[in-house]
Scaffold this motif. Structure first.
Motif, PDB file in Angstrom:
ATOM      1  N   PRO A  48      -1.512  19.643   1.465  1.00 18.05           N
ATOM      2  CA  PRO A  48      -0.456  19.365   0.491  1.00 18.05           C
ATOM      3  C   PRO A  48       0.818  18.805   1.145  1.00 18.05           C
ATOM      4  O   PRO A  48       1.424  17.862   0.635  1.00 18.05           O
ATOM      5  N   TRP A  49       1.185  19.383   2.292  1.00 11.52           N
ATOM      6  CA  TRP A  49       2.367  18.903   3.018  1.00 11.52           C
ATOM      7  C   TRP A  49       2.162  17.459   3.456  1.00 11.52           C
ATOM      8  O   TRP A  49       3.045  16.614   3.300  1.00 11.52           O
ATOM      9  N   LEU A  50       0.974  17.174   4.003  1.00 11.33           N
ATOM     10  CA  LEU A  50       0.667  15.832   4.480  1.00 11.33           C
ATOM     11  C   LEU A  50       0.649  14.822   3.339  1.00 11.33           C
ATOM     12  O   LEU A  50       1.173  13.714   3.477  1.00 11.33           O
ATOM     13  N   ASN A  51       0.072  15.190   2.209  1.00 13.36           N
ATOM     14  CA  ASN A  51       0.064  14.289   1.047  1.00 13.36           C
ATOM     15  C   ASN A  51       1.480  13.925   0.632  1.00 13.36           C
ATOM     16  O   ASN A  51       1.774  12.763   0.348  1.00 13.36           O
ATOM     17  N   LYS A  52       2.351  14.917   0.607  1.00 14.06           N
ATOM     18  CA  LYS A  52       3.747  14.665   0.220  1.00 14.06           C
ATOM     19  C   LYS A  52       4.425  13.749   1.232  1.00 14.06           C
ATOM     20  O   LYS A  52       5.125  12.802   0.857  1.00 14.06           O
ATOM     21  N   LYS A  53       4.227  14.019   2.516  1.00 14.10           N
ATOM     22  CA  LYS A  53       4.831  13.186   3.565  1.00 14.10           C
ATOM     23  C   LYS A  53       4.318  11.752   3.482  1.00 14.10           C
ATOM     24  O   LYS A  53       5.098  10.800   3.592  1.00 14.10           O
ATOM     25  N   LEU A  54       3.017  11.591   3.295  1.00 15.09           N
ATOM     26  CA  LEU A  54       2.452  10.242   3.203  1.00 15.09           C
ATOM     27  C   LEU A  54       2.979   9.497   1.982  1.00 15.09           C
ATOM     28  O   LEU A  54       3.269   8.298   2.057  1.00 15.09           O
ATOM     29  N   ARG A  55       3.127  10.205   0.858  1.00 15.46           N
ATOM     30  CA  ARG A  55       3.716   9.565  -0.337  1.00 15.46           C
ATOM     31  C   ARG A  55       5.148   9.135  -0.054  1.00 15.46           C
ATOM     32  O   ARG A  55       5.564   8.032  -0.432  1.00 15.46           O
ATOM     33  N   ASN A  56       5.917  10.012   0.611  1.00 16.68           N
ATOM     34  CA  ASN A  56       7.301   9.667   0.955  1.00 16.68           C
ATOM     35  C   ASN A  56       7.350   8.438   1.856  1.00 16.68           C
ATOM     36  O   ASN A  56       8.174   7.541   1.654  1.00 16.68           O
ATOM     37  N   ILE A  57       6.482   8.421   2.851  1.00 15.11           N
ATOM     38  CA  ILE A  57       6.453   7.295   3.781  1.00 15.11           C
ATOM     39  C   ILE A  57       6.082   6.002   3.060  1.00 15.11           C
ATOM     40  O   ILE A  57       6.705   4.960   3.272  1.00 15.11           O
ATOM     41  N   LEU A  58       5.089   6.061   2.195  1.00 16.06           N
ATOM     42  CA  LEU A  58       4.696   4.865   1.446  1.00 16.06           C
ATOM     43  C   LEU A  58       5.817   4.393   0.519  1.00 16.06           C
ATOM     44  O   LEU A  58       6.056   3.193   0.392  1.00 16.06           O
ATOM     45  N   ASP A  59       6.501   5.336  -0.115  1.00 13.96           N
ATOM     46  CA  ASP A  59       7.642   4.971  -0.964  1.00 13.96           C
ATOM     47  C   ASP A  59       8.736   4.303  -0.138  1.00 13.96           C
ATOM     48  O   ASP A  59       9.329   3.304  -0.555  1.00 13.96           O
ATOM     49  N   ARG A  60       9.013   4.856   1.025  1.00  9.97           N
ATOM     50  CA  ARG A  60      10.037   4.268   1.899  1.00  9.97           C
ATOM     51  C   ARG A  60       9.600   2.883   2.384  1.00  9.97           C
ATOM     52  O   ARG A  60      10.411   1.956   2.456  1.00  9.97           O
ATOM     53  N   LYS A  61       8.328   2.741   2.693  1.00  8.91           N
ATOM     54  CA  LYS A  61       7.807   1.437   3.134  1.00  8.91           C
ATOM     55  C   LYS A  61       7.989   0.388   2.035  1.00  8.91           C
ATOM     56  O   LYS A  61       8.426  -0.730   2.308  1.00  8.91           O
ATOM     57  N   GLN A  62       7.674   0.764   0.812  1.00  7.02           N
ATOM     58  CA  GLN A  62       7.850  -0.163  -0.307  1.00  7.02           C
ATOM     59  C   GLN A  62       9.319  -0.510  -0.504  1.00  7.02           C
ATOM     60  O   GLN A  62       9.671  -1.663  -0.775  1.00  7.02           O
ATOM     61  N   ALA A  63      10.189   0.476  -0.355  1.00  5.01           N
ATOM     62  CA  ALA A  63      11.626   0.230  -0.498  1.00  5.01           C
ATOM     63  C   ALA A  63      12.118  -0.719   0.586  1.00  5.01           C
ATOM     64  O   ALA A  63      12.914  -1.637   0.315  1.00  5.01           O
ATOM     65  N   ILE A  64      11.641  -0.533   1.805  1.00  3.97           N
ATOM     66  CA  ILE A  64      12.031  -1.412   2.913  1.00  3.97           C
ATOM     67  C   ILE A  64      11.538  -2.834   2.659  1.00  3.97           C
ATOM     68  O   ILE A  64      12.286  -3.804   2.838  1.00  3.97           O
ATOM     69  N   GLU A  65      10.307  -2.968   2.211  1.00  2.00           N
ATOM     70  CA  GLU A  65       9.765  -4.297   1.916  1.00  2.00           C
ATOM     71  C   GLU A  65      10.559  -4.973   0.801  1.00  2.00           C
ATOM     72  O   GLU A  65      10.831  -6.174   0.858  1.00  2.00           O
TER      73      GLU A  65
END
Length: 91
Positions: A9-26
């Motif tokens: 569960p922790w990893l899923n949340k972190k990966l979602r956060n990272i993907l959201d940040r990646k999209q924001a950066i792009e």
């Protein structure tokens, strides 16, 4: 095995956060490119506007990148290797 299951569960949340940040950066990069194409500086006031906009955009970009890498580092510290972020491949 139990530890790995507890981390899911922790990893899923972190990966979602990272993907959201990646999209924001792009998005920020694409917006900056478009803005740069549209602006023609013809006077000092225009230069000040563009400079101010670039500074603000740069701050947002760098804060987003820092947060992205901090989240990724948290994952790596737990011994988890992210092979492909977009596909969610990890070891």
């Amino acid at each position: 095995m139990e530890e790995a299951e507890r981390l899911i569960p922790w990893l899923n949340k972190k990966l979602r956060n990272i993907l959201d940040r990646k999209q924001a950066i792009e998005y920020l990069v694409a917006e900056h490119r478009e803005f740069s194409k549209m602006i023609e500086v013809t006077n000092d006031e225009g230069f000040q506007f563009v400079l101010g906009n670039n500074v603000t955009a740069s701050k947002v970009f760098h804060k987003s990148c820092l947060a992205f890498y901090e989240d990724l580092q948290e994952i790596l510290k737990k011994g988890i290797i992210v092979k492909d972020l977009d596909q969610g491949l990890i070891d």
